[in-house]
Motif scaffolding. Structure first.
Motif, short mmCIF file in Angstrom:
data_model
loop_
_atom_site.label_atom_id
_atom_site.label_comp_id
_atom_site.label_asym_id
_atom_site.label_seq_id
_atom_site.Cartn_x
_atom_site.Cartn_y
_atom_site.Cartn_z
N ARG A 95 43.52 1.77 55.77
CA ARG A 95 42.16 1.59 56.31
C ARG A 95 42.15 0.60 57.14
O ARG A 95 42.52 -0.49 56.95
N LEU A 96 41.55 1.03 58.43
CA LEU A 96 41.49 -0.01 59.38
C LEU A 96 40.12 -0.25 59.91
O LEU A 96 39.28 0.52 60.55
N LEU A 97 39.50 -1.42 59.45
CA LEU A 97 38.05 -1.85 59.40
C LEU A 97 37.72 -2.72 60.38
O LEU A 97 38.31 -3.92 60.59
N GLN A 98 36.80 -2.35 61.41
CA GLN A 98 36.42 -3.33 62.37
C GLN A 98 35.09 -3.91 62.02
O GLN A 98 34.00 -3.19 61.24
N ASN A 99 35.00 -5.15 62.12
CA ASN A 99 33.94 -5.86 61.47
C ASN A 99 33.52 -7.02 62.42
O ASN A 99 34.20 -7.44 63.32
N GLU A 100 32.21 -7.70 62.06
CA GLU A 100 31.90 -8.95 62.61
C GLU A 100 31.67 -9.86 61.42
O GLU A 100 30.85 -9.43 60.43
N VAL A 101 31.82 -11.17 61.59
CA VAL A 101 31.57 -12.09 60.57
C VAL A 101 30.11 -12.52 60.80
O VAL A 101 29.66 -12.98 61.74
N VAL A 102 29.55 -12.55 59.80
CA VAL A 102 27.90 -12.56 59.79
C VAL A 102 27.57 -13.87 58.79
O VAL A 102 26.58 -14.37 58.74
N HIS A 103 28.48 -14.35 58.04
CA HIS A 103 28.11 -15.40 57.06
C HIS A 103 29.39 -16.33 56.46
O HIS A 103 30.29 -15.45 55.90
N ILE A 126 39.83 -9.84 48.86
CA ILE A 126 39.15 -9.13 49.79
C ILE A 126 38.64 -7.86 48.93
O ILE A 126 39.06 -7.10 48.09
N GLU A 127 37.25 -7.74 49.11
CA GLU A 127 36.60 -6.65 48.54
C GLU A 127 35.88 -5.66 49.60
O GLU A 127 35.01 -6.54 50.54
N VAL A 128 35.89 -4.55 49.65
CA VAL A 128 35.51 -3.45 50.21
C VAL A 128 34.27 -2.94 49.65
O VAL A 128 34.46 -2.27 48.49
N PHE A 156 36.08 -22.59 43.31
CA PHE A 156 35.75 -21.97 44.90
C PHE A 156 36.04 -22.71 45.91
O PHE A 156 35.88 -24.12 46.03
N ARG A 157 36.45 -22.06 46.87
CA ARG A 157 36.65 -22.61 48.35
C ARG A 157 36.04 -22.14 49.44
O ARG A 157 35.26 -22.69 50.20
N SER A 158 36.10 -20.92 49.40
CA SER A 158 35.32 -20.11 50.68
C SER A 158 34.71 -18.86 50.58
O SER A 158 35.57 -18.03 49.56
N HIS A 159 33.81 -18.43 51.02
CA HIS A 159 33.22 -17.17 51.01
C HIS A 159 32.69 -16.41 52.37
O HIS A 159 32.09 -17.25 52.92
N THR A 160 33.14 -15.48 52.86
CA THR A 160 32.60 -14.92 53.92
C THR A 160 32.50 -13.47 53.74
O THR A 160 33.03 -12.54 53.18
N VAL A 161 31.29 -13.22 54.61
CA VAL A 161 30.80 -11.85 54.42
C VAL A 161 30.73 -11.21 55.81
O VAL A 161 30.71 -11.80 57.06
N LEU A 162 31.22 -9.97 55.84
CA LEU A 162 31.69 -9.32 57.07
C LEU A 162 30.98 -7.97 57.27
O LEU A 162 30.95 -7.34 56.38
N ARG A 163 30.15 -7.69 58.11
CA ARG A 163 29.34 -6.46 58.38
C ARG A 163 30.35 -5.44 58.92
O ARG A 163 31.03 -5.62 60.08
N GLY A 164 30.42 -4.26 58.21
CA GLY A 164 31.59 -3.13 58.79
C GLY A 164 30.91 -2.50 59.77
O GLY A 164 29.57 -2.32 60.05
N LEU A 165 31.58 -2.38 60.84
CA LEU A 165 31.12 -1.80 62.26
C LEU A 165 31.64 -0.04 62.31
O LEU A 165 30.75 0.50 62.58
N ARG A 166 32.71 -0.08 62.19
CA ARG A 166 33.35 1.55 62.21
C ARG A 166 34.85 1.34 61.72
O ARG A 166 35.29 0.16 61.36
N ALA A 167 35.20 2.38 61.23
CA ALA A 167 36.66 2.36 60.47
C ALA A 167 37.40 3.58 60.72
O ALA A 167 36.87 4.73 60.90
N ARG A 168 38.64 3.58 60.43
CA ARG A 168 39.47 4.60 60.31
C ARG A 168 40.01 4.60 58.89
O ARG A 168 40.44 3.46 58.39
N THR A 177 33.97 -8.72 51.80
CA THR A 177 33.94 -10.07 51.48
C THR A 177 35.30 -10.57 51.60
O THR A 177 36.31 -9.89 50.96
N TYR A 178 35.32 -11.85 51.97
CA TYR A 178 36.93 -12.28 51.99
C TYR A 178 36.53 -13.71 51.39
O TYR A 178 35.99 -14.80 51.99
N ALA A 179 37.14 -13.97 50.32
CA ALA A 179 37.05 -15.10 49.44
C ALA A 179 38.40 -15.82 49.28
O ALA A 179 39.31 -15.43 49.11
N GLN A 180 38.20 -17.39 49.12
CA GLN A 180 39.32 -18.16 48.81
C GLN A 180 39.15 -18.94 47.66
O GLN A 180 37.98 -19.40 47.55
#
Length: 231
Positions: A95-103, A126-128, A156-168, A177-180
């Protein structure tokens, strides 16, 4: 050391590879290291390689200057005729996921900065999450600003939300979401906390997200290699 920020500066690509054996995961990691260490693509900023821990697989967190730069990489002969065939031999899914970090949200000790590096000891999750197109903004809101309660969770260390733009390799609309976390034990304790012991704000935000998510898939990782462009 790459940093994650919701500043619109980079296109963020998450390449997620699934496999079914430890030796294949090792081979994937070796091949990924070679590619990262030789990377000199126009517009490439950084690559950070992750090794799957709960399930076999790998993740590459990549920052690009633009979608146009990435698509030139995908259109190249090396990618089409060497890189993809090589990874296809070792994987069960790509899965090749293009995203923008939004939070982004960080524990106070991180000083407002989310860094990813093998010099850190983060337990990374990492959760899709697949979502109906018309509900993507609502899911991002449920996963982002309403998650301040995480700051009170031990480990808890960090939590990042990414908007999916397009994918293969993934159909439909998605959010990542990307969490540490400090370690596996603290993350597992968080995930298994009985609802009767969860604060009201957690119950409310998770209920909102659950009502919107169509399908979800996650794995845990440790960062094993990173490299940043010298340009």
């Amino acid at each position: 050391m790459p940093k994650i920020a919701a500043d619109g500066k980079y296109l963020t690509v998450l390449n997620l590879f699934s496999t079914d054996a430890a030796e294949k995961q090792d081979s994937l990691l070796g091949a990924m290291r070679e590619i990262v260490d030789a990377a000199a693509y126009p517009g490439w900023i950084s690559s950070t390689v992750h090794s799957g821990t709960d399930r076999f697989g790998t993740a590459n967190f990549i920052q690009w200057r633009s979608t146009e730069d990435l698509e030139k990489r995908y259109a190249g002969e090396e990618f089409k005729h060497r890189t993809l065939p090589l990874f296809s031999e070792m994987t069960t899914a790509i899965r090749l996921l293009q995203n923008e970090v939004v939070h982004t949200l960080q524990a106070p000790e991180l000083g407002g900065v989310t860094e990813i590096s093998p010099t850190r000891d983060d337990h990374t999750v990492i959760e899709v999450l697949k979502v109906a197109e018309e509900n993507q903004d609502a899911l991002i809101d449920a996963l982002g600003p309403s998650q301040e309660w995480l700051l009170k969770v031990p480990g808890f260390r960090s939590h990042t939300v990414l908007r999916g733009l397009r994918a293969r390799g993934l159909d439909g609309t998605f959010v990542v979401t990307y969490a540490q976390w400090a370690d596996k034990a603290s993350y597992d304790a968080f995930r298994t906390t009985p609802q009767s012991e969860q604060p009201a704000d957690r119950l409310a935000s998770e209920a909102r997200a659950d009502a919107l998510v169509v399908e979800r898939d996650s794995n845990t990782y440790r960062v094993v290699h990173t490299r940043t462009s010298a340009a």
